[in-house]
Design an enzyme around this catalytic site. Structure first.
Site, mmCIF file in Angstrom:
data_model
loop_
_atom_site.group_PDB
_atom_site.id
_atom_site.type_symbol
_atom_site.label_atom_id
_atom_site.label_comp_id
_atom_site.label_asym_id
_atom_site.label_seq_id
_atom_site.Cartn_x
_atom_site.Cartn_y
_atom_site.Cartn_z
ATOM 1 N N ARG A 183 44.358 39.534 -16.836
ATOM 2 C CA ARG A 183 44.724 38.465 -15.888
ATOM 3 C C ARG A 183 43.563 37.513 -15.595
ATOM 4 N NH1 ARG A 183 45.553 42.831 -10.970
ATOM 5 N NH2 ARG A 183 43.380 43.264 -10.553
ATOM 6 N N ASN A 252 38.179 48.662 -19.018
ATOM 7 C CA ASN A 252 36.841 48.673 -18.418
ATOM 8 C C ASN A 252 36.579 49.943 -17.603
ATOM 9 O OD1 ASN A 252 34.468 47.141 -18.582
ATOM 10 N ND2 ASN A 252 34.682 46.458 -16.439
ATOM 11 N N TYR A 307 37.350 37.426 -10.528
ATOM 12 C CA TYR A 307 36.647 36.289 -10.017
ATOM 13 C C TYR A 307 35.622 36.754 -8.986
ATOM 14 C CZ TYR A 307 39.943 36.937 -6.110
ATOM 15 O OH TYR A 307 40.687 37.469 -5.087
ATOM 16 N N GLU A 380 31.247 37.826 -13.033
ATOM 17 C CA GLU A 380 32.532 37.485 -12.412
ATOM 18 C C GLU A 380 32.511 35.965 -12.215
ATOM 19 O OE1 GLU A 380 34.890 39.678 -11.903
ATOM 20 O OE2 GLU A 380 33.889 41.618 -11.724
HETATM 21 O O1 0X9 Z 1 36.004 46.584 -11.714
HETATM 22 C C1 0X9 Z 1 35.664 46.037 -12.769
HETATM 23 O O2 0X9 Z 1 35.938 46.482 -13.882
HETATM 24 C C2 0X9 Z 1 34.873 44.720 -12.688
HETATM 25 N N1 0X9 Z 1 35.435 43.877 -11.670
HETATM 26 S S1 0X9 Z 1 36.905 43.187 -11.841
HETATM 27 O O3 0X9 Z 1 37.275 42.630 -10.567
HETATM 28 N N2 0X9 Z 1 36.812 41.995 -12.871
HETATM 29 O O4 0X9 Z 1 37.831 44.161 -12.307
HETATM 30 C C3 0X9 Z 1 33.439 45.014 -12.351
HETATM 31 C C4 0X9 Z 1 32.717 45.952 -13.275
HETATM 32 C C5 0X9 Z 1 31.282 46.129 -12.866
HETATM 33 N N3 0X9 Z 1 30.590 47.097 -13.628
HETATM 34 C C6 0X9 Z 1 30.537 48.425 -13.327
HETATM 35 N N4 0X9 Z 1 31.077 48.899 -12.267
HETATM 36 N N5 0X9 Z 1 29.903 49.179 -14.183
HETATM 37 ZN ZN ZN Z 2 37.622 42.148 -14.707
#
Ligand code: 0X9
Ligand code: ZN
Length: 452
Positions: A183, A252, A307, A380
């Site tokens: 998204r 992720n 973001y 971000e």
């Molecule tokens: O939560 C995430 O995967 C990332 N933010 S998002 O809002 N785009 O989903 C941040 C990831 C940061 N990195 C780690 N936590 N290792």
């Molecule tokens: Zn993300």
């Protein structure tokens, strides 16, 4: 599609319409939970929100200037979450969604006409258009740009890397990938803009003679197409599991570093489902294999997300743990933020990814750092506020592209100055240009450090 209209646009005829609510998954009754966490007590509560609510709400982003966290709350949970927060004395707002995010302008796919840099700057492209664009750039600059297939997504779409300045030598590499979260649309445009600009502008030739850039402009094509056509808020991959009503994993959370520990869910319906095992997602397997093949040469890594306007540095799998060279990461992060600010005064904050609102294990930035890639970040991108969130209006794409480009250029220059093989350049103007870039980096770095 509602109210289609036939418009004359440039040389081609384009069908413009608006996706009606019925085209997309219906989010009626869903709310955006906004919590202001300025008070330390509330900040702690937000950091432990999962324990308090009994589930991890879908985190959208944060506005660090106003110190607000934003979550997406399902219709059936709104009343209960609100009651719980009130009982714990947490001031909050349950806001309606900005319905404009569901009214994404849809155009007839332009598969037969050329996708240009104008398109990359002013509209969101579908996956085929993105691939068409990188093919065109590769044809236009055959000596500079090469395409490399890294693997296939779950549904069989190609995950393609664009290698810029790969001349067969052992130059250090900066690796950028985009859109692992479906998204977060702006990330794809930023990656495509980067590819085109670095490849086409003679000013970057000298930089490319010392540093190679590898850009993977769409790391989650299945999820992205699904987000474009079915569910605007789709974040995950599109893997299917037997005997489950929910599909997809958060790619992720699927990288093999502290996999499955903090800030993840083992429930398939969660937005942060970490998958059945590390690298269960074919997209993640393709990316990790490709990076590992040349990891000793990769010195910079950025995962593009949105973001929040933040430059996040490791470690992010837990809180208050940092790599031994964290000062270097902060310094270069601040130089990147300063370079962005110089364009249009847009502010990015440089913060540790675990000390923010939530640690999250199994993310690509931590894994890249764990493989020895010195400068590893998640960016971000804009906006900072949730008003438009993941659907940054198309007329703002260009500015974000230009700003992010500056940050990436700073990282490339830093990698060049630390790891570049010194060589005598044949052109005096090329080295003069490089000196100017380096000087600019030093200035932005000292300015960045001044911010504290
Ligand atoms: O939560 C995430 O995967 C990332 N933010 S998002 O809002 N785009 O989903 C941040 C990831 C940061 N990195 C780690 N936590 N290792
Ligand atoms: Zn993300």
């Amino acid at each position: 599609m509602k109210f289609p209209a036939l418009l004359l646009f440039g040389a081609g005829i384009i069908l413009i319409g608006f996706a009606s609510a019925s085209d997309y998954k219906n989010y009626d009754g869903f709310k955006i939970l906004e919590v202001k966490y300025a008070e330390p007590r509330v900040r702690r509560y937000v950091q432990e929100i999962e324990q308090h609510l009994g589930f991890m709400p879908d985190f959208l982003g944060e506005n660090w200037k106003l110190q607000q966290a934003h979550y997406f709350i399902e219709k059936d949970s709104v009343a209960r979450v609100s009651r719980q927060l009130t009982a714990n004395n947490i001031t909050h707002r349950m806001r309606d969604l900005n319905q404009n995010i569901f009214k994404v302008r849809k155009r007839r796919d332009l598969e037969n006409s050329q996708v240009t840099i104008q398109d990359v700057n002013y509209r969101y492209l579908n996956y085929n258009e993105q691939m068409q664009f990188i093919n065109t750039v590769a044809q236009q600059f055959p000596n500079t740009v090469k395409l490399q297939k890294l693997g296939n997504s779950y549904e069989g779409r190609s995950i393609t890397a664009v290698r810029i300045g790969d001349d067969g030598t052992n130059k250090p590499i900066v690796w950028i990938d985009a859109g692992i979260h479906a998204r977060e649309w702006i990330s794809y445009n930023v990656a495509l803009y980067l590819i085109y600009t670095i490849a086409s502008e003679p000013a970057y030739r000298d930089l490319l003679s010392s540093v190679q850039l590898v850009v993977v402009p769409n790391t989650n094509p299945d999820g992205y197409e699904y987000s474009r056509t079915h569910d605007r808020m789709w974040r995950k991959t599109r893997s299917r599991f037997t005997n489950s009503r929910c599909g997809g994993a958060d790619a992720n959370r699927n990288y093999p570093f502290y996999w499955g520990t903090k800030g993840v869910s083992h429930s398939q319906c969660s937005e942060i489902y970490c998958g059945t095992r590390a690298q269960s997602e074919p997209e993640v397997l393709a990316l990790t294999n490709a990076i590992q093949r040349e990891e000793t040469r990769i010195k910079g890594y950025i995962a593009l997300h949105s973001y929040g306007q933040e430059i996040l540095y490791p470690w992010g799998h837990t809180m208050r743990q940092y790599p031994s060279d964290v000062q270097d990461l902060i310094q270069v992060g601040q130089a990147m933020a300063a370079a962005v600010k110089a364009i249009n005064n847009t502010e990015y904050s440089v913060v540790n990814s675990g000390d923010g609102l939530y640690p999250a294990a199994g993310a690509s930035d931590d894994w890249a750092k764990s493989r020895g890639i010195k400068f590893s970040y998640t960016i971000e991108l804009s906006p900072i506020d949730d008003e438009t969130g993941f659907t940054l209006p198309e007329d703002r794409i260009n500015q974000v592209n230009r700003e992010a480009f500056q940050a990436i250029q700073v990282l490339m220059i830093e990698v060049k100055s630390r790891f570049g093989i010194p060589k005598v350049t044949s052109s005096a103007s090329a080295s003069a240009n490089s000196l100017i870039l380096l000087k600019r980096l030093r200035t932005t770095m000292s300015r960045g450090l001044g911010r504290g």
